[in-house]
Design an enzyme around this catalytic site. Structure first.
Site, PDB file in Angstrom:
ATOM      1  N   ASP A 348      29.178  35.967  14.855  1.00 40.38           N
ATOM      2  CA  ASP A 348      29.890  36.387  15.918  1.00 40.38           C
ATOM      3  C   ASP A 348      29.173  36.027  17.262  1.00 40.38           C
ATOM      4  O   ASP A 348      27.959  36.179  17.299  1.00 40.38           O
ATOM      5  CB  ASP A 348      29.824  38.002  15.593  1.00 40.38           C
ATOM      6  CG  ASP A 348      30.407  38.699  16.822  1.00 40.38           C
ATOM      7  OD1 ASP A 348      31.785  38.537  16.791  1.00 40.38           O
ATOM      8  OD2 ASP A 348      29.943  39.497  17.662  1.00 40.38           O
ATOM      9  N   GLU A 377      31.656  31.606  16.542  1.00 39.48           N
ATOM     10  CA  GLU A 377      32.347  31.754  17.985  1.00 39.48           C
ATOM     11  C   GLU A 377      31.423  30.942  18.873  1.00 39.48           C
ATOM     12  O   GLU A 377      30.384  31.410  19.157  1.00 39.48           O
ATOM     13  CB  GLU A 377      32.428  33.009  18.575  1.00 39.48           C
ATOM     14  CG  GLU A 377      33.540  33.906  17.494  1.00 39.48           C
ATOM     15  CD  GLU A 377      33.788  35.091  17.915  1.00 39.48           C
ATOM     16  OE1 GLU A 377      34.924  35.503  18.506  1.00 39.48           O
ATOM     17  OE2 GLU A 377      32.863  35.944  18.159  1.00 39.48           O
TER      18      GLU A 377
END
Length: 676
Positions: A348, A377
């Site tokens: 994340d 990400e």
């Protein structure tokens, strides 16, 4: 990417203001670095050793409890200073099942009781660690559990799933609703007799299930599971422990561990690997976190005013570049690989982490198994004091070793700008996105036929190879693909939007790179227009298995696209050089028409040449292909490899909002031409 402050509520903002005052002022570089690998609990039936790293502590005590919540400590042990900033206590006897906490005195103040950050088992709500012999948590056959075969990373097809969403709908046919064991049940069906749950995933053909956070997180009260609660889980509490609300008994740390392993085993037996969504970039709370109660301030970056920096937009960001933070992250990832046989990790807000940490993680896990897949990400949610050249962002992916990133270039080219719901994308007729689509087709690598000056975000290739690009159109964040198409095409009939929907699926599954599907995409999942559903009820988030029957044609289309991709390595080329050699674009005048050829048995494909044409306009377009005998396996409505119609001329008509997929078993007779 998401509005993260909204996730955890105003309560955290007040906690942050308190936490900022507690932050010490000493130079963290002066703290010793512990070089051992035995932090946390070392258990034997005769004694247990507890080791905690807390250099600033003047005292540190270990307390034992009989219950996971409430009650008074039954025993308190003063810990002794150990090497390199550690505190150590060895307690004789078999402590199996005992709950315990640590409490540090720092700067004349006693901080809160917390579990050690390295705790591998906890009780209800993660407030107390628990002594558990991990060997006793192994389900039957666990020692023989093996990962399903994986030859190349580009063979992966990812399926992103919130564990609870799989089973809570009444039509799921699954007994263990919202639980790890719900993903172990076989032969479950909806009311129409179609497979659900694990059988559905097998039928669909995905290779990896990516689970939204299943480590122990903060926002769900495990003592009140009879009350409606939902959260995605991006508020970490105990990183090395499975989330208790998904187990049948959150109070017993051994139960959640065993049931998690049962889930992994069931997936592996079904030929599916497991990816964990991990959130090492921030903690759910700052001041009261396990980290901050033992070593105040150290695990977090500070801004120029001395407060907590906040690139996560959740109140803090971890300082992965500091030695003991980096050590914790690496050892935590390794724990999940070794103890739980996890097959991959999605990081994340990976851009918050530094490049060196990500590369050390890659080196460590790939030494255990080179087929473990890492991706994240490639951005942050806010500014960070970490220099840009050190961030593991999308632009810096070439500096990452065997770590991939999501392609927001392709995502927003397909559906429109993610934060502008009314913005259209290629599949709904927006002009100016052809080069962004081509960039997505070649998986963010360098290709001489892509004009990088016209790409929506990236103005240069950022992937060394296709294995470093995640190709997707939707995920848990923001609107589902179907909801987005409904918002930005409000005047169209569902019939027209379904055409766009199929086109988007076709683009994701025929582009190079690693395709990624949001759970339920194959049955037109909707969240009833809700964009940020992180804490919304099951009724918004759950998979409604009646839609599998309602949209059976979309399920079949997705399943057959996956089967086509898995059967034809031309869609799964393994290097940028291979893509440049075998993939050529066909010039087309219309801005909403993208066509390409994959030729010469690319990557050992049995078909000599494959033609793929995406038409994102509302008009039928004729396209001239190299003259040959072409078989149409995809006509925008269905995928048919067994009995495809044959075209024996150079012209093909591409229906509005559709993808054509054709192949020639032999070399074309002449080069391709312009669109008519």
């Amino acid at each position: 990417m998401r509005n993260r402050l909204a996730k955890f509520g105003l309560m955290i903002l007040s906690l942050l203001s308190i936490a900022a005052m507690d932050q010490p002022t000493e130079n963290f570089n002066d703290y010793p670095v512990y070089e051992g690998t035995d932090l946390g609990l070392t258990y034997t039936a005769k004694s247990s050793t507890f080791k905690v790293w807390s250099p600033p502590a003047a005292q540190l005590v270990l307390r034992f409890y009989e219950q996971s919540l409430g009650g008074k400590a039954r025993k308190t042990v003063k810990m002794k200073r150990g090497p390199q900033g550690t505190w150590v206590a060895t307690v004789k006897g078999n402590l199996q099942g005992r709950y315990y906490t640590f409490q540090a005195e720092i700067g004349g103040k006693w901080y809160d009781e917390v579990p050690d950050p390295y705790a591998y088992a906890v009780g209800t709500n993660g407030k107390r660690a628990q002594v558990v012999d991990l060997k006793t948590t192994n389900p039957s056959g666990w020692n023989y559990d093996t990962r399903p075969n994986l030859k190349n990373p580009t063979d992966i097809i990812l399926y992103e799933l919130h564990l609870r969403d799989l089973s809570t709908h009444p039509s799921s046919g699954i007994s263990n609703k919202g639980k790890y064991l719900g993903l172990t049940e076989e032969k479950t069906r909806n009311l129409e007799g179609q497979f659900t749950g694990l059988e559905h995933l097998k039928e669909l053909g995905v290779t990896h299930v990516h689970l939204l956070p299943v480590f122990d997180y903060l926002s769900v009260d495990e003592s009140k599971l009879n009350e409606p609660q939902f959260n995605w889980g991006y508020d970490p509490q105990n990183y090395n422990v499975p989330e208790g609300s998904y187990s049948s008994n959150p109070a017993d740390g051994a139960v959640r561990i065993r049931e998690f392993k049962q889930m992994v085993s069931a997936l592996h037996n079904a030929g599916i690997r497991l990816v964990m969504d991990v959130v090492y970039n921030h903690t759910g709370v700052t001041g009261p976190s396990n980290f901050n109660q033992l070593v105040p301030g150290y695990y977090y970056r500070q801004n120029d005013k001395g407060g907590f920096s906040d690139a996560s937009a959740c109140g803090n960001e971890t300082a992965s570049e500091r030695p003991m933070v980096r050590k914790f992250i690496i050892e935590s990832v390794l724990h999940w690989v070794k103890e739980y046989h996890v097959d991959g990790f999605r990081f994340d807000l990976m851009g918050i982490h530094d490049i060196e940490t990500m590369n050390q993680i890659s080196k460590a896990v790939h030494a255990l198994d080179p087929t473990i897949y890492l991706y994240g990400e490639g951005w942050t949610a806010g500014a960070s004091p970490l220099p840009d050249e050190q961030k593991a962002t999308k632009a810096n992916v070439p500096k990452l070793n065997k770590v991939a990133a999501f392609s927001d270039d392709m995502r927003d080219a397909i559906r429109g700008h993610v934060f502008t719901p009314t913005d259209k994308g290629f599949v709904s007729g927006k002009a100016g996105l052809k080069e962004s689509v081509k960039f997505g087709v070649v998986a963010s690598t360098w290709h001489p036929e892509v004009d990088y000056s016209k790409i929506n975000y990236s103005k240069a290739p950022w992937a060394n190879g296709p294995d470093q690009t995640i190709t997707y159109a939707s995920c848990h964040d923001n609107h589902t693909l179907w909801d987005r198409l409904a918002i930005n095409n409000p005047m169209l009939l569902d019939e027209e939007r379904i055409k766009m929907y199929r086109l988007a699926l076709s683009m994701v599954l025929t582009a190079q790179g690693v395709p990624f599907l949001h759970a339920g995409t194959e049955m037109v999942v909707t969240k009833k227009g809700e964009e940020n559903s992180y804490n919304k009820p099951d009724e918004i988030n759950q998979l409604d298995w009646t839609r599998k029957y309602q949209y059976k044609d979309i399920f079949d289309y997705t399943k057959n696209l996956i089967a086509l991709r898995k059967s034809h390595p031309a869609f799964r080329m393994t290097s940028a050089a291979m893509i440049r050699e075998h993939l050529k674009f066909i010039p087309t005048e219309d801005d909403n028409l993208t066509a390409f050829l994959i030729s010469n048995h690319a990557n050992g494909d049995p078909w000599h040449t494959i033609a793929v044409i995406y038409n994102g306009s509302d008009k039928v377009h004729p396209v001239i292909l190299p003259y040959s005998e072409w078989k149409v396996v995809g006509n925008g409505m269905a995928i048919d490899v067994k009995n495809p119609p044959v075209i024996r001329n150079s012209g093909v008509l591409v229906p509005a909002y559709s993808a054509l997929i054709l192949y020639s078993a032999t070399a074309p007779g002449r080069s391709g031409g312009m669109e008519k």
